[in-house]
Design a protein around this motif. Structure first.
Motif, mmCIF file in Angstrom:
data_model
loop_
_atom_site.group_PDB
_atom_site.id
_atom_site.type_symbol
_atom_site.label_atom_id
_atom_site.label_comp_id
_atom_site.label_asym_id
_atom_site.label_seq_id
_atom_site.Cartn_x
_atom_site.Cartn_y
_atom_site.Cartn_z
ATOM 1 N N HIS A 72 34.207 23.449 28.384
ATOM 2 C CA HIS A 72 34.880 22.654 27.343
ATOM 3 C C HIS A 72 34.642 21.158 27.534
ATOM 4 N N GLY A 73 34.126 20.771 28.714
ATOM 5 C CA GLY A 73 33.842 19.355 28.966
ATOM 6 C C GLY A 73 34.828 18.694 29.901
ATOM 7 N N HIS A 110 41.428 36.833 41.104
ATOM 8 C CA HIS A 110 40.376 35.869 41.451
ATOM 9 C C HIS A 110 39.290 35.774 40.379
ATOM 10 N N ASP A 111 38.841 36.913 39.859
ATOM 11 C CA ASP A 111 37.778 36.889 38.846
ATOM 12 C C ASP A 111 38.241 36.164 37.586
ATOM 13 N N HIS A 112 39.462 36.453 37.165
ATOM 14 C CA HIS A 112 40.003 35.796 35.983
ATOM 15 C C HIS A 112 40.148 34.292 36.225
ATOM 16 N N SER A 113 40.604 33.901 37.420
ATOM 17 C CA SER A 113 40.753 32.479 37.751
ATOM 18 C C SER A 113 39.410 31.759 37.676
ATOM 19 N N SER A 114 38.375 32.367 38.230
ATOM 20 C CA SER A 114 37.037 31.752 38.181
ATOM 21 C C SER A 114 36.558 31.612 36.740
ATOM 22 N N HIS A 115 36.850 32.621 35.930
ATOM 23 C CA HIS A 115 36.449 32.571 34.514
ATOM 24 C C HIS A 115 37.179 31.450 33.778
ATOM 25 N N VAL A 116 38.461 31.262 34.081
ATOM 26 C CA VAL A 116 39.243 30.197 33.434
ATOM 27 C C VAL A 116 38.696 28.822 33.814
ATOM 28 N N ILE A 117 38.393 28.630 35.091
ATOM 29 C CA ILE A 117 37.849 27.340 35.542
ATOM 30 C C ILE A 117 36.535 27.036 34.846
ATOM 31 N N GLN A 118 35.672 28.036 34.738
ATOM 32 C CA GLN A 118 34.381 27.818 34.080
ATOM 33 C C GLN A 118 34.558 27.504 32.597
ATOM 34 N N ALA A 119 35.525 28.175 31.955
ATOM 35 C CA ALA A 119 35.780 27.914 30.529
ATOM 36 C C ALA A 119 36.234 26.476 30.317
#
Length: 409
Positions: free
Chosen positions: A402-403, A389-398
């Motif tokens: 990125h725009g 879950h933490d990694h998934s949230s980090h990917v979404i924010q990245a």
């Protein structure tokens, strides 16, 4: 005046003598992962490794071995979603008895194939165990075959109770036993064997909440059928408790719990990953309950805890779906729809970003006909493998940094 119980410890001990030449005790495996998770020692009683893939062989063979020669000559008939079917079919082959089994139309193909492989004649009817029982009893009346119930007979309960004897021998200091429960034969048998020798051991039944006939029945003081059932745990999808198990369970069992479909899926995945055990949904119900409690179980249940893995006869296709669902629930599968400008290089940029974030891209699809999508945009549907879950949230924010416009599916 106290009534004599339908099944006693002596009955269970007699059943063990009957089974001694055809079955060996199943392994008891210590689970460090579950121990760490709930805070007390946890052991797994691996009935998934029993002959025919579940505990059902214990009761089926016990009952059928006690038939008279004349009864054996008439053959036997049973109804089952799969595990009792296989137990009856194998026991019939070993005892030289002709067996007919009624199974639901949606029964898992491996269970059908195994039952036929043991030599039984299989007829598929209805969608529930209860419908099959009705047809099996009709067949018995018409042909003289002996009906072998899945749980509602003293011999069946006594046979299943031999599992409880093994638990006490393998974990002598056990304080809590957690058992998946459908009609109640296994739970009643284990409770009978255990409470007679150590009444301080806590015995807990677990049902799928989408097929939970026991809580209402115990409250009513009699077996009460549920109006409907919908669960992946077909092995414990029983619409009404048995009369014989009910009397024993209501007297001996300390509590009856329920677990969600998601909890069952997580438990199947957990057992495959951490315990290296292939387990069907019904067989994982006890572990699902412990996982839902988490470390709080330390205050609920005294350890050591023995969780009975009641069966391992799972359709590989269902296992695949459960693994996917379990990975999704655990946050390790991430499905996104990402909107980016429709111009060369945008997909490559998104994939490069995902590579930097250490994502494994499983699937990518382009969509240009999506409601709300601008003419200058393209929607990219992606299935990603993440680390939680933490990694998934980090990917979404990245991706948003990125725009990109990101929507989780």
């Amino acid at each position: 005046m106290a009534t004599t119980p339908a099944v006693t410890l002596d009955d269970v001990l007699s059943a063990r003598e009957t089974l001694a030449e055809v079955l060996t005790p199943t392994p008891m495996e210590f689970s460090q992962s579950l121990t760490d998770r709930i805070g007390v020692p946890v052991h797994l009683k691996c009935e998934n490794l029993q002959r025919a893939g579940s505990f059902k062989m214990r009761g089926a063979y016990t009952r059928m071995s006690r038939l008279t020669d004349e009864e054996k000559a008439r053959g036997v008939v049973a109804a089952s979603a799969g595990n009792h079917a296989q137990g009856v079919a194998l026991a019939a082959r070993m005892l030289g008895i002709e067996a007919t089994v009624y199974m639901p139309l949606g029964a898992a193909m491996p269970k059908l194939a195994a039952t036929r492989g043991y030599g039984a004649t299989v007829t598929q009817v209805g969608t529930t165990l209860d419908e099959g029982i009705v047809e099996a009893k009709k067949f018995a009346e018409q042909t003289g075959a002996v009906f072998i119930p899945p749980f509602d007979h003293p011999d069946i309960v006594a046979g299943q109770g031999t599992c409880g004897l093994e638990i006490l021998e393998q974990v002598p200091d056990v304080r809590t036993i957690v058992v998946a429960t459908g009609g109640g034969g296994l739970l009643a048998g284990i409770a009978t064997a255990v409470k007679a020798q150590n009444p301080d051991v806590r015995v807990v039944g677990v049902q799928a909440e989408e097929a939970a006939a026991w809580p209402g029945s115990l409250e009513a003081g009699r077996p009460v059928p549920v109006a409907s059932m919908s669960t992946m745990a077909d092995g414990i999808a029983v619409g009404c408790p048995g009369e014989v198990p009910f009397g024993l369970v209501s007297e001996l069992v300390d509590s009856m719990e329920t677990v969600s479909e998601q909890a069952i899926a997580r438990a199947v995945l957990f057992l495959a990953e951490r315990a290296k055990q292939v387990v069907e949904p019904a067989g994982a119900a006890a572990v699902a309950h412990l996982m839902e409690l988490g470390k709080e179980s330390g205050s609920h249940y005294e350890g050591p805890v023995a969780a009975v893995i009641s069966g391992g006869n799972i359709d590989p296709l269902l296992l695949l779906r459960i693994i996917r669902q379990g990975l999704t629930v655990a946050g390790r599968y991430l499905q996104l729809q990402v909107k980016v400008p429709d111009r060369p290089g945008e997909l490559a940029a998104v994939l490069a970003l995902l590579a930097e974030e250490r994502c494994n891209v499983l699937e990518v699809l382009h969509h240009r006909r999506v409601l709300g999508l601008k003419v200058s945009e393209v929607a990219i549907s992606m299935t990603l493998e993440t680390m939680g879950h933490d990694h998934s949230s980090h990917v979404i924010q990245a991706l948003r940094d990125h725009g990109s416009t990101v929507e989780r599916i």
